[in-house]
Scaffold this motif. Structure first.
Motif, mmCIF file in Angstrom:
data_model
loop_
_atom_site.group_PDB
_atom_site.id
_atom_site.type_symbol
_atom_site.label_atom_id
_atom_site.label_comp_id
_atom_site.label_asym_id
_atom_site.label_seq_id
_atom_site.Cartn_x
_atom_site.Cartn_y
_atom_site.Cartn_z
ATOM 1 N N VAL A 1 0.828 -1.199 0.000
ATOM 2 C CA VAL A 1 0.000 0.000 0.000
ATOM 3 C C VAL A 1 0.867 1.255 0.000
ATOM 4 O O VAL A 1 0.588 2.227 -0.715
ATOM 5 N N THR A 2 1.926 1.251 0.788
ATOM 6 C CA THR A 2 2.844 2.396 0.816
ATOM 7 C C THR A 2 3.404 2.679 -0.570
ATOM 8 O O THR A 2 3.475 3.839 -1.009
ATOM 9 N N ASP A 3 3.798 1.611 -1.274
ATOM 10 C CA ASP A 3 4.327 1.778 -2.621
ATOM 11 C C ASP A 3 3.284 2.368 -3.555
ATOM 12 O O ASP A 3 3.592 3.246 -4.377
ATOM 13 N N GLU A 4 2.030 1.931 -3.415
ATOM 14 C CA GLU A 4 0.964 2.423 -4.287
ATOM 15 C C GLU A 4 0.649 3.879 -3.992
ATOM 16 O O GLU A 4 0.331 4.652 -4.907
ATOM 17 N N LEU A 5 0.740 4.277 -2.725
ATOM 18 C CA LEU A 5 0.409 5.652 -2.348
ATOM 19 C C LEU A 5 1.355 6.673 -2.969
ATOM 20 O O LEU A 5 0.969 7.833 -3.188
ATOM 21 N N GLN A 6 2.580 6.264 -3.256
ATOM 22 C CA GLN A 6 3.538 7.210 -3.827
ATOM 23 C C GLN A 6 3.097 7.717 -5.191
ATOM 24 O O GLN A 6 3.534 8.777 -5.646
ATOM 25 N N GLY B 1 5.715 10.284 -0.123
ATOM 26 C CA GLY B 1 6.287 10.422 1.207
ATOM 27 C C GLY B 1 5.408 9.823 2.285
ATOM 28 O O GLY B 1 5.853 9.641 3.427
ATOM 29 N N SER B 2 4.161 9.511 1.945
ATOM 30 C CA SER B 2 3.265 8.902 2.937
ATOM 31 C C SER B 2 3.687 7.458 3.201
ATOM 32 O O SER B 2 4.279 6.797 2.351
ATOM 33 N N ARG B 3 3.365 7.006 4.367
ATOM 34 C CA ARG B 3 3.716 5.633 4.758
ATOM 35 C C ARG B 3 2.493 4.983 5.418
ATOM 36 O O ARG B 3 1.864 5.571 6.293
ATOM 37 N N PHE B 4 2.185 3.791 4.974
ATOM 38 C CA PHE B 4 1.049 3.052 5.515
ATOM 39 C C PHE B 4 1.579 1.927 6.400
ATOM 40 O O PHE B 4 2.494 1.205 6.012
ATOM 41 N N GLU B 5 1.014 1.823 7.583
ATOM 42 C CA GLU B 5 1.438 0.777 8.512
ATOM 43 C C GLU B 5 0.214 0.054 9.079
ATOM 44 O O GLU B 5 -0.883 0.622 9.143
ATOM 45 N N ASN C 1 1.947 11.034 7.144
ATOM 46 C CA ASN C 1 1.814 11.914 5.981
ATOM 47 C C ASN C 1 3.150 12.287 5.360
ATOM 48 O O ASN C 1 3.219 12.681 4.194
ATOM 49 N N HIS C 2 4.212 12.186 6.145
ATOM 50 C CA HIS C 2 5.556 12.514 5.646
ATOM 51 C C HIS C 2 6.524 11.442 6.105
ATOM 52 O O HIS C 2 6.281 10.751 7.106
ATOM 53 N N ALA C 3 7.597 11.323 5.377
ATOM 54 C CA ALA C 3 8.556 10.254 5.657
ATOM 55 C C ALA C 3 9.100 10.337 7.078
ATOM 56 O O ALA C 3 9.361 9.305 7.714
ATOM 57 N N ALA C 4 9.265 11.559 7.604
ATOM 58 C CA ALA C 4 9.870 11.704 8.924
ATOM 59 C C ALA C 4 8.851 11.699 10.066
ATOM 60 O O ALA C 4 9.240 11.630 11.236
ATOM 61 N N SER C 5 7.588 11.779 9.722
ATOM 62 C CA SER C 5 6.571 11.866 10.780
ATOM 63 C C SER C 5 6.173 10.474 11.253
ATOM 64 O O SER C 5 6.205 9.509 10.495
ATOM 65 N N ALA D 1 -7.795 7.094 11.200
ATOM 66 C CA ALA D 1 -9.020 7.859 11.449
ATOM 67 C C ALA D 1 -8.721 9.267 11.956
ATOM 68 O O ALA D 1 -9.546 10.165 11.810
ATOM 69 N N LYS D 2 -7.537 9.467 12.544
ATOM 70 C CA LYS D 2 -7.222 10.751 13.170
ATOM 71 C C LYS D 2 -6.566 11.738 12.224
ATOM 72 O O LYS D 2 -6.592 12.940 12.476
ATOM 73 N N ILE D 3 -5.941 11.258 11.162
ATOM 74 C CA ILE D 3 -5.158 12.185 10.343
ATOM 75 C C ILE D 3 -5.537 12.200 8.870
ATOM 76 O O ILE D 3 -5.214 13.150 8.165
ATOM 77 N N ALA D 4 -6.221 11.180 8.376
ATOM 78 C CA ALA D 4 -6.514 11.118 6.944
ATOM 79 C C ALA D 4 -7.728 11.971 6.611
ATOM 80 O O ALA D 4 -8.760 11.891 7.260
ATOM 81 N N SER D 5 -7.585 12.804 5.563
ATOM 82 C CA SER D 5 -8.720 13.587 5.084
ATOM 83 C C SER D 5 -9.598 12.697 4.216
ATOM 84 O O SER D 5 -9.254 11.558 3.911
#
Length: 553
Positions: free
Chosen positions: A379-384, A390-394, A417-421, A427-431
């Motif tokens: 999913v992380t790869d697809e989001l790019q 820079g987003s990361r899915f876990e 939302n960012h590589a370093a965050s 549910a708390k951060i995704a628009s």
């Protein structure tokens, strides 16, 4: 799969009938034309609550109906059968809902009246709606766990684990109750053991009771039977003026008379048949008489046996034939209480049940962990490629304080939302737009997993354009190769990828404003995509660009 949708007097739709097929269907139209009407209608047919605002102004009620094909969807077919709502054809389904101007509604499944709860439960097996509306399930913990288990191939293991957990808790509750009421527990166990031993010693079966009753009746009336049979044989065959002799004499006379007139043949043949049947009856009675005898000793044995059964049944206030079932019930309860071993055996049963649960739960946890890492990376790869660079899915597996019916961990989808965050709960951060694209990525990756056959995406292209819009269109088309996909879009790059194209428009007539949805042919698609590409005025260059986009898609 959704086949048809029919709307009457719904919001600003006067009357509309749509047909759907496999693949990607795109819905486009001017802002404010009512593109969300289709999703709102399906939402109501899938169990959403209604209000008076859904009824077209001036109408008494709104009517909505949808038909689905359930081919290959055994879960929905089984649900319909279990709820006695199956239609004439197992792979066909019709949903209908009527909402009046006061907000009251009635629902039907395959012509039978149903509740909203039933509609919602069934609807979750039919359609998944991804976007900013109440149907969105991706934020629900249960949905996240089910998606991961589906990807990991552990849905069956999870269901089995739930059964093992319930068995363990039932035994543990039994043990806790027994230990807190040890004296009462032991009293109950001893009483059950005594009852089981007493009734088992009777060695009585349900089949024996009617046999005893029949034999007692025969033995008790043996003298009457013997005298009755003897009298009957005397009248039929053994007495001086017996029936057999009389009939034989008449039969012989008729045979002689037949020489003078064949008209008596019919009567003679019938009488010959009577003679033959009478001979059979006499023979049967002689055989029966040979078996009859007075046997007072056997009569006493049968009466003694029946008396013992009667006394046992009266003792426990049940009918004699219910004794065997009562014995089985006591034996089952005694086994639950540890049999003759008591609390010690029950403790061992609880320990074994817990060990079974933890062993299976550990296996499930390991499979989930491996699948979570693999799915998160995909999913992380697809989001790019979906304007989320820079987003990361876990996927976090959070250990539970206590074992639960679903396992030893809670599942939580997280996004950074960012590589370093740091990644936080989705549910708390995704628009809304981000959530739709994450949903799209998940659906594409897990598209081979059995799930709802119809997917609807709304606002998956919010805040994107150009190359990313083309990627979104490609992903939707790829998903449409294995599932039915409906997508509301304002991007020409996405619309061009559709296998089918519906245009939503709004017009004014003598009855007011009405929204319409029409299927577009090839030339009409060029005009619509040109409209989406161009501004106020559509040029031939814009049309050529639109035709090129369609050709390339």
């Amino acid at each position: 799969m959704l086949l048809t949708l029919t709307l009457r007097n719904f919001v600003i739709v006067r009357e509309l009938e749509l047909e759907f097929t496999q693949g990607l269907t795109v819905l486009t139209g001017e802002t404010g034309a009512g593109k969300s009407i289709l999703i709102d209608a399906l939402g109501l047919l899938l169990g959403d609550r209604a209000d008076t605002g859904v009824v077209r102004h001036g109408a008494e009620r709104a009517e909505l109906a949808a038909s689905f094909s359930l081919a290959g969807l055994s879960s929905a077919q089984d649900w319909l059968a279990d709820n006695e709502l199956a239609g004439e054809e197992a792979d066909e389904l019709l949903l209908r809902r009527v909402i009046d101007s006061h907000g009251k509604s009635r629902t039907w499944i395959n012509g039978a009246q149903a509740t909203l709860a039933q509609l919602k439960e069934l609807g979750e097996m039919l359609v998944e709606i991804h976007g900013q509306h109440e149907h969105q399930s991706l934020l629900k913990t249960d949905a996240q766990r089910a998606l991961l288990d589906g990807y990991a191939g552990t849905l069956l293991l999870a269901r089995e684990l739930a059964g093992v957990f319930r068995n363990w808790r039932r035994l543990a509750d039994e043990l806790a109750s027994a230990e807190s009421n040890a004296e009462a527990f032991e009293t109950e166990r001893e009483r059950l053991q005594w009852q089981v031993d007493e009734v088992a010693a009777l060695n009585f079966t349900a089949a024996e009771w009617p046999e005893l009753q029949a034999e007692h009746k025969r033995l008790n009336h043996a003298a009457s039977l013997i005298s009755g049979v003897e009298a009957s044989l005397s009248l039929l065959a053994d007495g001086d003026d017996n029936c057999q002799g009389t009939i034989a004499s008449v039969n012989t006379r008729l045979i002689n008379l037949a020489d003078f007139d064949s008209g008596v043949n019919e009567a003679q043949e019938l009488l010959a048949g009577v003679d033959a049947q009478l001979a059979e009856a006499v023979n049967a009675l002689r055989h029966y008489a040979d078996r009859l005898e007075l046997d007072p000793e056997r009569l006493q044995e049968v009466e003694s046996r029946m008396d013992a059964v009667f006394r046992m049944a009266r003792k426990y206030r049940i009918e004699p034939e219910q004794l065997p079932d009562k014995l089985v019930s006591w034996q089952s309860r005694l086994a639950e209480l540890g049999g003759s071993a008591g609390l010690g055996a029950l403790r061992k049963s609880v320990a074994q049940a817990e060990a079974n649960y933890r062993q299976q739960a550990a296996t499930l946890s390991a499979l989930r962990a491996a699948a979570a890492q693999k799915l998160a990376m995909a999913v992380t790869d697809e989001l790019q490629h979906l304007a989320l660079a820079g987003s990361r899915f876990e996927i976090a597996l959070l250990p539970q304080d206590k074992p639960a019916v679903y396992g030893l961990e809670q599942i939580e989808f997280r996004v950074a939302n960012h590589a370093a965050s740091p990644a936080r709960a989705m549910a708390k951060i995704a628009s809304g737009g981000e959530l739709s694209r994450i949903s799209l990525a998940l659906q594409v990756i897990t598209s081979q997993i059995a799930g709802a056959p119809t997917l609807i995406f709304d606002e998956v292209d919010v805040g994107i354009g150009g190359r990313v819009a083309e990627i979104v269109g490609r992903l939707l088309a790829e998903l449409g190769s294995s599932r039915q996909v409906l997508c509301i879009t304002h991007l020409p790059q996405v619309a061009a990828r559709g296998n089918h194209h519906l245009q939503v428009s709004k017009a004014q007539d003598s009855h007011g404003v009405a929204s319409q949805i029409a299927a577009l042919d090839a030339q009409e698609r060029i005009e619509e995509i040109a409209r989406m590409l161009g501004g106020v005025e559509i040029t031939e260059t814009t049309r050529m660009h639109a035709a090129e986009m369609l050709s390339g898609a």
